[in-house]
Design a protein around this motif. Structure first.
Motif, mmCIF file in Angstrom:
data_model
loop_
_atom_site.group_PDB
_atom_site.id
_atom_site.type_symbol
_atom_site.label_atom_id
_atom_site.label_comp_id
_atom_site.label_asym_id
_atom_site.label_seq_id
_atom_site.Cartn_x
_atom_site.Cartn_y
_atom_site.Cartn_z
ATOM 1 N N PRO A 1 46.250 34.090 43.706
ATOM 2 C CA PRO A 1 45.671 33.033 43.488
ATOM 3 C C PRO A 1 44.434 32.679 42.424
ATOM 4 N N GLY A 2 44.096 34.153 42.064
ATOM 5 C CA GLY A 2 42.509 33.931 41.832
ATOM 6 C C GLY A 2 42.502 35.291 41.772
ATOM 7 N N GLY A 3 40.707 35.077 40.836
ATOM 8 C CA GLY A 3 40.151 36.339 41.668
ATOM 9 C C GLY A 3 40.677 37.464 40.977
ATOM 10 N N TYR A 4 40.692 37.221 39.692
ATOM 11 C CA TYR A 4 42.098 38.414 39.153
ATOM 12 C C TYR A 4 40.883 39.772 38.319
ATOM 13 N N THR A 5 39.250 39.325 38.267
ATOM 14 C CA THR A 5 38.619 40.733 37.599
ATOM 15 C C THR A 5 37.985 40.877 38.900
ATOM 16 N N ARG A 6 37.647 42.644 38.582
ATOM 17 C CA ARG A 6 36.257 42.732 39.768
ATOM 18 C C ARG A 6 34.948 43.307 39.560
ATOM 19 N N ILE A 7 33.856 43.018 39.495
ATOM 20 C CA ILE A 7 32.722 43.555 38.766
ATOM 21 C C ILE A 7 31.772 44.657 39.913
#
Length: 159
Positions: free
Chosen positions: A91-97
């Protein structure tokens, strides 16, 4: 003063910033992870996540919106085929830093930005969460108090 400064301009003119973010987004879609500075990674996250959300619904309108921002046909095709299929249920949060430390030449804060669903090493260590939840409230007290009541009844019956 910072009136109306909604996003980081990254020290660039508008056309340069849009072109740079489009190129970085295409690289992220192609390679699934890239190394950059923390400020650019945060700006790229705001740029690319709405496009990944649009790619979950494959319509001509969404393809044209994404194409107008990415400007590379191969990246758009891969986004709508492989990436959208992999992140379809998220449902969102497709990337990670992930912060990497400082760059040697100018001591800039470096980071790695990656697509979350494509990192098998990071996700392999975590097990799926159990869907059943158990309450710990009152469970042990009721079991512990029940034998005590039975013992008192047994002593009363002996008399």
């Amino acid at each position: 003063m910072r009136h109306g400064k909604k996003f980081n301009h990254l020290g660039r003119q508008t056309a340069h910033r849009k072109a740079m973010l489009a190129n970085m987004a295409c690289s992220l879609i192609e390679h699934k992870r890239i190394n950059t500075t923390v400020a650019k990674a945060k700006a790229l996250k705001q740029f690319v996540e709405p496009m990944i959300t649009k790619s979950k619904e494959d319509t001509t309108h969404n393809r044209r919106i994404v194409m107008s921002r990415l400007r590379q046909k191969e990246a758009v095709a891969e986004l709508f085929r492989e990436v959208a299929a992999k992140v379809g249920d998220r449902p969102g949060g497709y990337t990670r830093i992930i912060k990497l430390g400082n760059r040697l030449g100018d001591n800039a804060d470096m980071a790695m930005i990656e697509l979350v669903d494509y990192n098998e090493i990071y996700n392999a260590g975590k097990e799926k969460k159990k869907t059943t939840r158990r309450s710990r409230r009152g469970g042990k007290k009721a079991v512990a108090s029940a034998p005590a009541v039975e013992e008192t009844k047994a002593t009363n019956e002996e008399e």
